[in-house]
Write an enzyme that holds these catalytic residues in place. Structure first.
Site, mmCIF file in Angstrom:
data_model
loop_
_atom_site.group_PDB
_atom_site.id
_atom_site.type_symbol
_atom_site.label_atom_id
_atom_site.label_comp_id
_atom_site.label_asym_id
_atom_site.label_seq_id
_atom_site.Cartn_x
_atom_site.Cartn_y
_atom_site.Cartn_z
ATOM 1 N N HIS A 76 0.825 -1.212 0.000
ATOM 2 C CA HIS A 76 0.000 0.000 0.000
ATOM 3 C C HIS A 76 0.860 1.263 0.000
ATOM 4 O O HIS A 76 0.517 2.267 0.636
ATOM 5 C CB HIS A 76 -0.955 0.015 1.203
ATOM 6 C CG HIS A 76 -1.965 -1.092 1.199
ATOM 7 N ND1 HIS A 76 -3.208 -0.974 0.615
ATOM 8 C CD2 HIS A 76 -1.912 -2.359 1.689
ATOM 9 C CE1 HIS A 76 -3.867 -2.113 0.775
ATOM 10 N NE2 HIS A 76 -3.102 -2.973 1.409
ATOM 11 N N ASN A 149 -10.553 -3.140 2.004
ATOM 12 C CA ASN A 149 -10.114 -3.268 0.615
ATOM 13 C C ASN A 149 -11.331 -3.149 -0.289
ATOM 14 O O ASN A 149 -12.468 -3.196 0.186
ATOM 15 C CB ASN A 149 -9.432 -4.620 0.381
ATOM 16 C CG ASN A 149 -7.985 -4.650 0.870
ATOM 17 O OD1 ASN A 149 -7.366 -3.609 1.068
ATOM 18 N ND2 ASN A 149 -7.448 -5.846 1.056
#
Ligand code: HEM
Length: 316
Positions: A76, A149
């Site tokens: 990320h 997510n």
């Protein structure tokens, strides 16, 4: 050069000797707190240099600059965050004692960070990957992080495999290829040897893998959480974010072209939309399972590689 008459104050000289202050009157200092009068000229041996090592401010400024970096996140790394607020439609008193979920009039400030998972910080936005959807609620009772997510499940059942999964999906060790994608042998070796990943691969290779906009993505808490009400009654829940604009994707051909023309496509879209007053909105939904129903399903409700089918457990 005109020569200053002797004993007459030299304006430039005076400016150089005054300590530097910012617009709020704060002194410019070295890291040790010594006030600084000049931060644009180093001490020189003679008018044309060289710079001399006695100039501790120069040495500190440049050393500091050389070390100005925050280590890149292992996953990320590429993300983009925005501020907003959250309001409940109706009190969730029956489900939870969390204060920010009681009063529809309370606006709780939130910060949301959208991200890709595999690519490095400078990689393109429109790659095929999972998107992070992490929300921090600054509630009256403290911060609540809802990490999510854009896909409702995960690659693995046991967190101890996460380093192996990430090592496999990152670029090949011998050539550092490919950037920000999963199309390579080490990852497919992982997939064939870890069958619980199959479900997530179906999502990753679906249209969900290349969202058209952060404003047009669902978000999922993935994990099974517990909400507890003021009477101590607990229930199992899953969190869902539903975008008001609906879910939309890019085609693979569009995504590849955009990656070349505007690697910042998703962040630019969000930035432009907000600056144009087109504020994105998401609805927070809950799936709820009573504790007594824990074993009523033909799958384990705690298994992060399984969804709770919405036709069996509707999202409210
Ligand atoms: C299985 C075990 C997992 C491990 C060990 C793990 C590990 C990590 C690590 C190390 C980071 C980077 C943190 C940083 O450097 O600031 C991260 C970020 C993140 N993870 Fe996971 N993760 C796991 C599972 C998950 C799951 C299941 C989800 C989805 C619910 C998820 C969503 C995210 C998101 C959205 C971020 C970025 C947060 C942000 O924007 O700041 N991770 N994870």
């Amino acid at each position: 050069m005109t020569k200053q008459p002797e004993n007459e104050p030299n304006k430039k000289q005076q400016q150089l000797e005054d300590f530097k202050v910012d617009h709020e009157g704060q002194d410019l200092t070295t890291n040790q707190g010594t006030k600084v009068s000049n931060t644009s000229d180093s001490l020189k041996a003679g008018e044309r240099g060289p710079t001399i090592m006695e100039d501790f401010h120069f040495r500190e400024k440049v050393t500091h600059f050389d070390h100005e970096r925050i280590p890149e996140r292992v996953v990320h790394a590429r993300g983009f965050g925005v501020h907003g607020y959250f309001q409940v439609y109706e009190p969730l008193t029956d489900l939870t004692k969390a204060k920010f979920l009681q009063d529809p009039n309370v606006k709780t400030p939130v910060f949301v960070r959208f991200s890709t998972v595999v690519g490095s910080r400078g990689s393109a936005d429109t790659v095929r990957d999972v998107r992070g959807f992490a929300t921090k609620f600054y509630t009256e009772e403290g911060n609540f992080d809802l990490v999510g997510n854009n896909m409702p499940i995960f690659f693995i059942q046991d967190a101890i495999k996460f380093p192996d999964l990430v090592h496999a999906i990152k670029p090949e060790p011998n050539n550092e290829i490919p950037q920000a994608s999963a199309a390579h042998d080490t990852f497919w070796d992982w997939v064939v040897n870890n069958q619980e990943t199959a479900h997530m691969i179906m999502w990753l290779l679906s249209d969900r893998g290349i969202p058209r906009s952060f404003r047009m993505m669902e978000g999922f808490g993935v994990h099974t959480f517990r909400l507890v009400n003021s009477e101590g009654k607990a229930r199992f829940v899953k969190f869902h974010w539903k975008p008001k604009l609906g879910v939309h994707s890019l085609t693979w051909d569009e995504a590849q072209k955009i990656a070349g023309k505007d690697p910042d496509f998703n962040r630019r879209d969000l930035w432009d939309a907000i600056n144009d007053g087109e504020y994105p909105e998401f609805e927070l939904g809950l799936q709820v399972i009573e504790e007594e129903q824990e074993f009523d399903f033909d799958f384990d409700i705690l298994d992060a590689t399984k969804i709770w089918p919405e036709e069996q457990v509707p999202v409210k």
